[in-house]
Motif scaffolding. Structure first.
Motif, PDB file in Angstrom:
ATOM      1  N   VAL A  30       0.968  -1.199   0.064  1.00 26.80           N
ATOM      2  CA  VAL A  30       0.326  -0.210   0.292  1.00 26.80           C
ATOM      3  C   VAL A  30       0.504   1.068   0.186  1.00 26.80           C
ATOM      4  CG1 VAL A  30      -1.856   1.214   1.069  1.00 26.80           C
ATOM      5  CG2 VAL A  30      -2.413  -1.392   1.403  1.00 26.80           C
ATOM      6  N   PRO A  31       2.197   1.522   0.521  1.00 27.90           N
ATOM      7  CA  PRO A  31       2.598   2.472   0.848  1.00 27.90           C
ATOM      8  C   PRO A  31       3.144   3.030  -0.445  1.00 27.90           C
ATOM      9  CG  PRO A  31       3.055   1.163   2.856  1.00 27.90           C
ATOM     10  CD  PRO A  31       2.763   0.511   2.378  1.00 27.90           C
ATOM     11  N   VAL A  32       3.870   2.318  -0.991  1.00 28.19           N
ATOM     12  CA  VAL A  32       4.199   2.120  -2.678  1.00 28.19           C
ATOM     13  C   VAL A  32       3.098   2.518  -3.762  1.00 28.19           C
ATOM     14  CG1 VAL A  32       5.236   1.119  -4.549  1.00 28.19           C
ATOM     15  CG2 VAL A  32       6.114   0.162  -2.286  1.00 28.19           C
ATOM     16  N   TYR A  33       2.028   1.940  -3.374  1.00 25.52           N
ATOM     17  CA  TYR A  33       0.991   1.705  -4.260  1.00 25.52           C
ATOM     18  C   TYR A  33       0.420   3.617  -3.906  1.00 25.52           C
ATOM     19  CZ  TYR A  33      -3.775   2.118  -5.860  1.00 25.52           C
ATOM     20  OH  TYR A  33      -5.075   1.871  -5.965  1.00 25.52           O
ATOM     21  N   VAL A  34       0.551   4.558  -2.663  1.00 29.34           N
ATOM     22  CA  VAL A  34       0.065   6.013  -2.421  1.00 29.34           C
ATOM     23  C   VAL A  34       1.668   6.322  -2.817  1.00 29.34           C
ATOM     24  CG1 VAL A  34      -0.261   7.413  -0.689  1.00 29.34           C
ATOM     25  CG2 VAL A  34      -1.105   4.810  -0.586  1.00 29.34           C
ATOM     26  N   LEU A  35       2.574   6.197  -2.346  1.00 29.32           N
ATOM     27  CA  LEU A  35       3.182   6.826  -3.116  1.00 29.32           C
ATOM     28  C   LEU A  35       4.000   7.087  -4.793  1.00 29.32           C
ATOM     29  CD1 LEU A  35       6.621   8.493  -2.111  1.00 29.32           C
ATOM     30  CD2 LEU A  35       7.346   5.945  -2.879  1.00 29.32           C
ATOM     31  N   ILE A  36       2.928   6.435  -5.838  1.00 31.58           N
ATOM     32  CA  ILE A  36       3.357   6.526  -6.938  1.00 31.58           C
ATOM     33  C   ILE A  36       2.578   7.093  -7.139  1.00 31.58           C
ATOM     34  CG2 ILE A  36       2.918   5.271  -9.340  1.00 31.58           C
ATOM     35  CD1 ILE A  36       4.738   2.748  -7.870  1.00 31.58           C
ATOM     36  N   LEU A  37       0.973   7.219  -6.408  1.00 31.08           N
ATOM     37  CA  LEU A  37       0.030   7.848  -7.125  1.00 31.08           C
ATOM     38  C   LEU A  37       0.135   9.183  -6.480  1.00 31.08           C
ATOM     39  CD1 LEU A  37      -3.375   6.124  -6.821  1.00 31.08           C
ATOM     40  CD2 LEU A  37      -2.588   6.846  -8.258  1.00 31.08           C
ATOM     41  N   GLY A  90     -12.747   2.608   4.172  1.00 30.45           N
ATOM     42  CA  GLY A  90     -12.591   2.198   3.529  1.00 30.45           C
ATOM     43  C   GLY A  90     -12.958   2.520   1.989  1.00 30.45           C
ATOM     44  N   VAL A  91     -13.793   3.309   2.663  1.00 30.29           N
ATOM     45  CA  VAL A  91     -14.410   4.131   1.812  1.00 30.29           C
ATOM     46  C   VAL A  91     -14.087   5.359   1.889  1.00 30.29           C
ATOM     47  CG1 VAL A  91     -16.810   5.972   0.823  1.00 30.29           C
ATOM     48  CG2 VAL A  91     -17.387   3.416   1.910  1.00 30.29           C
ATOM     49  N   ALA A  92     -13.394   6.121   2.371  1.00 31.51           N
ATOM     50  CA  ALA A  92     -12.597   7.462   2.469  1.00 31.51           C
ATOM     51  C   ALA A  92     -11.094   7.264   1.896  1.00 31.51           C
ATOM     52  CB  ALA A  92     -11.885   7.615   3.742  1.00 31.51           C
ATOM     53  N   MET A  93     -10.574   5.934   1.631  1.00 33.33           N
ATOM     54  CA  MET A  93      -9.515   5.511   0.943  1.00 33.33           C
ATOM     55  C   MET A  93      -9.858   5.309  -0.570  1.00 33.33           C
ATOM     56  SD  MET A  93      -6.978   2.267   2.178  1.00 33.33           S
ATOM     57  CE  MET A  93      -5.413   1.774   0.694  1.00 33.33           C
ATOM     58  N   LEU A  94     -10.977   4.900  -0.559  1.00 33.84           N
ATOM     59  CA  LEU A  94     -11.324   5.083  -2.339  1.00 33.84           C
ATOM     60  C   LEU A  94     -11.112   6.332  -3.270  1.00 33.84           C
ATOM     61  CD1 LEU A  94     -12.603   3.113  -4.577  1.00 33.84           C
ATOM     62  CD2 LEU A  94     -14.822   3.277  -3.354  1.00 33.84           C
ATOM     63  N   VAL A  95     -12.272   6.721  -1.935  1.00 32.80           N
ATOM     64  CA  VAL A  95     -12.585   8.306  -2.435  1.00 32.80           C
ATOM     65  C   VAL A  95     -10.983   9.277  -2.775  1.00 32.80           C
ATOM     66  CG1 VAL A  95     -13.902  10.423  -2.380  1.00 32.80           C
ATOM     67  CG2 VAL A  95     -14.578   8.482  -1.976  1.00 32.80           C
ATOM     68  N   SER A  96     -10.263   9.081  -1.949  1.00 31.81           N
ATOM     69  CA  SER A  96      -8.800  10.225  -1.663  1.00 31.81           C
ATOM     70  C   SER A  96      -8.077   9.291  -2.900  1.00 31.81           C
ATOM     71  CB  SER A  96      -8.528  10.224  -0.895  1.00 31.81           C
ATOM     72  OG  SER A  96      -8.244   8.895   0.010  1.00 31.81           O
ATOM     73  N   LEU A  97      -8.211   8.131  -3.248  1.00 32.08           N
ATOM     74  CA  LEU A  97      -6.699   7.940  -3.658  1.00 32.08           C
ATOM     75  C   LEU A  97      -7.380   7.089  -5.140  1.00 32.08           C
ATOM     76  CD1 LEU A  97      -5.255   4.542  -1.613  1.00 32.08           C
ATOM     77  CD2 LEU A  97      -4.590   7.049  -1.913  1.00 32.08           C
ATOM     78  N   GLY A  98      -9.048   7.421  -5.514  1.00 35.50           N
ATOM     79  CA  GLY A  98      -9.356   7.627  -6.475  1.00 35.50           C
ATOM     80  C   GLY A  98      -9.523   8.272  -7.280  1.00 35.50           C
ATOM     81  N   ALA A  99      -9.278   9.762  -6.312  1.00 31.65           N
ATOM     82  CA  ALA A  99      -9.254  10.537  -6.653  1.00 31.65           C
ATOM     83  C   ALA A  99      -8.137  11.051  -7.574  1.00 31.65           C
ATOM     84  CB  ALA A  99     -10.203  12.166  -5.982  1.00 31.65           C
ATOM     85  N   MET A 100      -7.233  10.813  -6.835  1.00 34.38           N
ATOM     86  CA  MET A 100      -6.086  11.275  -7.229  1.00 34.38           C
ATOM     87  C   MET A 100      -5.771  10.652  -8.450  1.00 34.38           C
ATOM     88  SD  MET A 100      -4.069  10.831  -3.619  1.00 34.38           S
ATOM     89  CE  MET A 100      -2.549  12.288  -3.368  1.00 34.38           C
TER      90      MET A 100
END
Length: 205
Positions: free
Chosen positions: A113-120, A169-179
């Motif tokens: 997950v941290p690598v996923y967030v880092l790239i996005l 989970g919903v908050a993570m979906l919205v924030s990362l999806g928006a990015m």
């Protein structure tokens, strides 16, 4: 790393190959988020977060009605029992997830997950957006993903916090999806040259 010291909007200056590569990543990111949400629903099923992570008792589904038995001879079953007029709703005790399995899941997520967030987040920081929005997006992505990874352990200790799992989970979906979506849209938007802005390194050479 020099892209991050320049003004926002560098995504639009990427080569076609880089745009195709990053677009494939953002599309896969959105699909992965949706699949993760579906997997969560299939994983906890009727037990819910409290039942799956903490082993709390949950209400069993109501039994389906069966056809009435055919008429037959009456049987003498002895004296009638003093049964309550309305039987209690049956409850099923769901076995708590083992600590070993939860450790394995957390170990995997901490290294992915941290690598996923880092790239996005890198793509997000290259988009043509206000600096305050860049900061807010990164903070939201880091906080929601961290909370979602910690939620199973928090629920394991306090089953009453079961709502934390779907909410994070919903908050993570919205924030990362928006990015992912915003970065992709900005990446493929036409470039707008500004007066006094230095040309990209590829054009200056």
């Amino acid at each position: 790393m020099r892209d991050f010291t320049a003004a926002a909007g560098r995504l639009r200056s990427l080569s076609l190959g880089a745009k195709l590569l990053y677009t494939a990543f953002t599309v896969a990111s959105v699909i992965g988020l949706l699949v993760s949400w579906r997997l969560y629903g299939a994983m906890v099923h009727d037990a819910g977060s409290a039942g799956y992570y903490a082993g709390a008792a949950v209400v069993a589904p109501a039994p389906t009605q069966t056809a009435a038995p055919a008429e037959g001879p009456a049987l003498d079953l002895g004296p009638e029992l003093d049964l309550p007029a309305t039987p209690e709703t049956p409850r099923v005790l769901v076995e708590q997830i083992s600590e070993r399995k939860l450790l394995e899941v957390t170990h995997f997520h901490l290294f992915s997950v941290p690598v996923y967030v880092l790239i996005l987040a890198h793509l997000w920081l290259l988009a043509r957006l206000p600096s305050w929005l860049h900061t807010a997006g990164v903070v939201a992505a880091v906080f929601t993903s961290g909370l979602h990874m910690a939620a199973p352990w928090l629920i394991r200790g306090a089953p009453g916090a079961a709502a934390l799992m779907p909410v994070s989970g919903v908050a993570m979906l919205v924030s990362l999806g928006a990015m992912a979506v915003v970065s992709t849209v900005d990446m493929w938007s036409p470039r707008r040259s500004r007066r006094g802005e230095a040309p990209p390194p590829s054009e200056a050479e």
